[in-house]
Write a protein that holds these residues in place. Structure first.
Motif, mmCIF file in Angstrom:
data_model
loop_
_atom_site.group_PDB
_atom_site.id
_atom_site.type_symbol
_atom_site.label_atom_id
_atom_site.label_comp_id
_atom_site.label_asym_id
_atom_site.label_seq_id
_atom_site.Cartn_x
_atom_site.Cartn_y
_atom_site.Cartn_z
ATOM 1 N N ALA A 175 0.829 -1.208 0.000
ATOM 2 C CA ALA A 175 0.000 0.000 0.000
ATOM 3 C C ALA A 175 0.860 1.253 0.000
ATOM 4 C CB ALA A 175 -0.926 -0.010 1.214
ATOM 5 N N LEU A 176 1.953 1.229 0.772
ATOM 6 C CA LEU A 176 2.831 2.400 0.835
ATOM 7 C C LEU A 176 3.472 2.676 -0.523
ATOM 8 C CD1 LEU A 176 4.032 4.564 2.716
ATOM 9 C CD2 LEU A 176 5.930 2.977 3.162
ATOM 10 N N ASP A 218 0.646 10.378 -0.355
ATOM 11 C CA ASP A 218 -0.405 10.793 0.578
ATOM 12 C C ASP A 218 0.076 10.706 2.020
ATOM 13 O OD1 ASP A 218 -2.920 11.082 -1.213
ATOM 14 O OD2 ASP A 218 -2.076 9.154 -1.801
ATOM 15 N N VAL A 219 0.853 9.669 2.324
ATOM 16 C CA VAL A 219 1.325 9.475 3.693
ATOM 17 C C VAL A 219 2.339 10.544 4.081
ATOM 18 C CG1 VAL A 219 2.630 7.954 5.229
ATOM 19 C CG2 VAL A 219 0.886 6.992 3.707
ATOM 20 N N PHE A 220 3.346 10.720 3.262
ATOM 21 C CA PHE A 220 4.462 11.586 3.660
ATOM 22 C C PHE A 220 4.199 13.071 3.422
ATOM 23 C CE2 PHE A 220 6.594 7.442 2.815
ATOM 24 C CZ PHE A 220 6.918 7.179 4.140
ATOM 25 N N LYS A 244 -4.388 4.011 7.742
ATOM 26 C CA LYS A 244 -4.554 2.732 8.446
ATOM 27 C C LYS A 244 -3.487 1.737 8.006
ATOM 28 C CE LYS A 244 -7.710 0.246 6.629
ATOM 29 N NZ LYS A 244 -6.750 -0.551 5.797
ATOM 30 N N SER A 245 -3.316 1.595 6.703
ATOM 31 C CA SER A 245 -2.345 0.625 6.207
ATOM 32 C C SER A 245 -0.926 0.994 6.621
ATOM 33 C CB SER A 245 -2.446 0.516 4.687
ATOM 34 O OG SER A 245 -3.645 -0.097 4.318
ATOM 35 N N PHE A 246 -0.621 2.291 6.638
ATOM 36 C CA PHE A 246 0.724 2.712 7.022
ATOM 37 C C PHE A 246 0.960 2.527 8.518
ATOM 38 C CE2 PHE A 246 3.441 6.265 8.577
ATOM 39 C CZ PHE A 246 4.644 5.779 8.087
#
Length: 247
Positions: free
Chosen positions: A59-60, A66-68, A176-178
């Motif tokens: 996912a990452l 989006d995460v970072f 959530k996945s991260f």
């Protein structure tokens, strides 16, 4: 491990990755598959945690931007909560009685599913404000459970993030996945040193989980938010019933 068992675990890993990203219920697919190939419950649980690191990794790879690009301070605090919680949960799994959470977990999963269903109403009553500290505390608790067993941890995470922050369900699924992936990773490292990991099943399932996790973000972005929320809640209630019956 036979070729047929390896293919079963590879396939189960893919669907666990996809289902896990979309609904947060990866263990509902992966854990029974490990039991089906003959692993005893504690070894299956430990091996499952190691294999599902692949969901977060996949996912990452498809949603890292989006995460970072998220609020850095919140990301650091929340990541720390996930890491600490995952380690504590892993320690509890190897030291505590195997059925120590069995009585309460179905109710926690059902409560999280209910919170998802009522999320718009609850958010309206809260006037849409953010409560990042409350979310951090909840995330710590969810990560402890994720490191211990994890079935339904994704539902709990989504419910908490949608209630305590103003983020969309799409971003909540990505986070959530991260974040739960971090708690899985830390628990997996601990299990690699101290636990009965079955490495060939873990690698077979983990390979499928990477591909399934990678396929998850595009799917979530295409599903209407309300439909996704209702689907996850319904699956959460189903999981709660399954956990209660199978105690």
């Amino acid at each position: 491990m036979s070729l047929a068992e390896a293919l079963l675990l590879l396939t189960a890993g893919f669907f666990a990755g996809l289902v896990g990203f979309v609904t947060g219920l990866a263990s509902l697919v992966s854990y029974p598959a490990l039991l089906a190939v003959g692993l005893p419950p504690v070894a299956a649980n430990v091996t499952n945690t190691v294999a599902l690191v692949g969901v977060g990794a996949g996912a990452l790879a498809n949603s890292g931007r989006d995460v970072f690009s998220y609020h850095r301070r919140r990301l650091v605090v929340w990541a720390s909560c996930s890491i600490v919680g995952g380690l504590v949960g892993g320690v509890i799994l190897l030291l505590a009685p195997a059925d120590s959470f069995a009585a309460i977990v179905p109710f926690l999963v059902a409560l999280a599913a209910l919170a998802l269903l009522l999320q718009p109403r609850i958010r309206a009553l809260a006037r849409g404000g953010d409560a990042p500290r409350a979310f951090a505390v909840t995330l710590l608790a969810v990560s402890v459970y994720g490191g211990y067993f994890g079935a339904g941890a994704g539902v709990m995470f989504l419910a908490a993030m949608l209630l305590f922050t103003s983020e969309s369900i799409v971003l909540a699924s990505i986070m959530k996945s991260f974040l739960l992936g971090l708690s899985n990773l830390v628990a997996a490292i601990y299990f690699a040193v101290s636990g009965p990991v079955h490495w060939l099943p873990a690698l077979a399932m983990g390979a499928g989980a990477v591909v399934g996790g990678y396929a998850g973000p595009p799917v979530v972005r295409r599903v209407p938010a309300d439909l996704l929320r209702w689907t996850i809640a319904a699956a959460g209630f189903g999981l709660a019933i399954w956990l209660w019956v199978s105690r």
